[in-house]
Design a protein around this motif. Structure first.
Motif, PDB file in Angstrom:
ATOM      1  N   MET A  32     -12.981 -22.084  26.343  1.00  0.00           N
ATOM      2  CA  MET A  32     -12.622 -22.432  24.966  1.00  0.00           C
ATOM      3  C   MET A  32     -11.115 -22.325  24.740  1.00  0.00           C
ATOM      4  SD  MET A  32     -15.719 -20.810  22.762  1.00  0.00           S
ATOM      5  CE  MET A  32     -17.415 -21.248  23.078  1.00  0.00           C
ATOM      6  N   GLU A  33     -10.512 -21.278  25.283  1.00  0.00           N
ATOM      7  CA  GLU A  33      -9.052 -21.129  25.176  1.00  0.00           C
ATOM      8  C   GLU A  33      -8.351 -22.306  25.850  1.00  0.00           C
ATOM      9  OE1 GLU A  33      -8.434 -17.305  26.995  1.00  0.00           O
ATOM     10  OE2 GLU A  33      -9.361 -16.255  25.303  1.00  0.00           O
ATOM     11  N   GLY A  34      -8.843 -22.688  27.020  1.00  0.00           N
ATOM     12  CA  GLY A  34      -8.270 -23.827  27.728  1.00  0.00           C
ATOM     13  C   GLY A  34      -8.421 -25.121  26.938  1.00  0.00           C
ATOM     14  N   GLY A  35      -9.564 -25.304  26.313  1.00  0.00           N
ATOM     15  CA  GLY A  35      -9.775 -26.489  25.483  1.00  0.00           C
ATOM     16  C   GLY A  35      -8.812 -26.540  24.315  1.00  0.00           C
ATOM     17  N   LEU A  36      -8.637 -25.403  23.653  1.00  0.00           N
ATOM     18  CA  LEU A  36      -7.704 -25.357  22.522  1.00  0.00           C
ATOM     19  C   LEU A  36      -6.269 -25.616  22.980  1.00  0.00           C
ATOM     20  CD1 LEU A  36      -9.266 -22.343  20.612  1.00  0.00           C
ATOM     21  CD2 LEU A  36      -9.144 -24.723  19.808  1.00  0.00           C
ATOM     22  N   THR A  37      -5.908 -25.090  24.137  1.00  0.00           N
ATOM     23  CA  THR A  37      -4.567 -25.323  24.671  1.00  0.00           C
ATOM     24  C   THR A  37      -4.357 -26.798  24.976  1.00  0.00           C
ATOM     25  OG1 THR A  37      -4.447 -23.099  25.599  1.00  0.00           O
ATOM     26  CG2 THR A  37      -2.992 -24.765  26.566  1.00  0.00           C
ATOM     27  N   ARG A  38      -5.337 -27.424  25.635  1.00  0.00           N
ATOM     28  CA  ARG A  38      -5.204 -28.854  25.958  1.00  0.00           C
ATOM     29  C   ARG A  38      -5.130 -29.711  24.701  1.00  0.00           C
ATOM     30  NH1 ARG A  38      -4.315 -26.112  29.134  1.00  0.00           N
ATOM     31  NH2 ARG A  38      -4.873 -25.963  31.309  1.00  0.00           N
ATOM     32  N   LEU A  39      -5.879 -29.350  23.665  1.00  0.00           N
ATOM     33  CA  LEU A  39      -5.821 -30.110  22.413  1.00  0.00           C
ATOM     34  C   LEU A  39      -4.448 -29.983  21.757  1.00  0.00           C
ATOM     35  CD1 LEU A  39      -9.375 -29.342  21.010  1.00  0.00           C
ATOM     36  CD2 LEU A  39      -8.524 -31.551  21.840  1.00  0.00           C
ATOM     37  N   GLY A  63     -13.374 -32.763  29.438  1.00  0.00           N
ATOM     38  CA  GLY A  63     -14.007 -32.109  30.582  1.00  0.00           C
ATOM     39  C   GLY A  63     -14.427 -30.681  30.270  1.00  0.00           C
ATOM     40  N   ILE A  64     -13.588 -29.977  29.542  1.00  0.00           N
ATOM     41  CA  ILE A  64     -13.904 -28.595  29.169  1.00  0.00           C
ATOM     42  C   ILE A  64     -15.095 -28.563  28.218  1.00  0.00           C
ATOM     43  CG2 ILE A  64     -13.049 -26.605  27.859  1.00  0.00           C
ATOM     44  CD1 ILE A  64     -10.262 -27.226  29.173  1.00  0.00           C
ATOM     45  N   ILE A  65     -15.086 -29.438  27.231  1.00  0.00           N
ATOM     46  CA  ILE A  65     -16.219 -29.488  26.298  1.00  0.00           C
ATOM     47  C   ILE A  65     -17.492 -29.888  27.045  1.00  0.00           C
ATOM     48  CG2 ILE A  65     -17.167 -30.719  24.291  1.00  0.00           C
ATOM     49  CD1 ILE A  65     -14.235 -30.659  23.179  1.00  0.00           C
TER      50      ILE A  65
END
Length: 126
Positions: A32-39, A63-65
């Motif tokens: 989730m942290e990685g997803g927020l960072t990529r967004l 991909g993370i989602i």
């Protein structure tokens, strides 16, 4: 240039070390942290007009989602897992739309949804 490469290598080793020591709960938090960072990075790329990077970063967020969605146990998870599955499908659709329309407000919407899910997930650990 060398310093940037060294920093990326350090970050990669650091993430690998965190993953190897992480509990399953922590791994989901890290996703989730990685997803927020990529967004957030995709939003920045969009603001700068860097369309190729924006597409790459939205692809990584997708991909993370997708990974979060694959981790759901729809049989054992009941209504909660079903609702999360639907939310992840919605996020995927919205991110695809954000990429096509180059719309940062959609990235903000998905980020907020992911933050809310993460907040709930973080609360489980406490």
């Amino acid at each position: 240039m060398y310093a940037m490469a060294a920093m990326k290598q350090y970050q990669s080793v650091n993430v690998q070390a965190q993953v190897s020591d992480a509990t399953p709960h922590r791994l989901i938090q890290m996703l989730m942290e990685g997803g927020l960072t990529r967004l957030a990075q995709a939003r920045g790329a969009m603001a700068r007009g860097d369309i190729p990077l924006k597409g790459t970063l939205i692809g990584k967020a997708l991909g993370i989602i997708g990974g979060l969605r694959q981790g759901l146990d729809l049989e054992a998870g009941g209504e909660l897992a079903t609702n999360l599955d639907r939310l992840y499908v919605y996020m995927t659709e919205r991110l695809t739309e954000a990429n096509v329309k180059n719309d940062p407000s959609i990235l903000d919407e998905v980020s907020e949804l992911l933050r809310k899910v993460k907040s709930g997930w973080d609360g489980i650990a406490q």
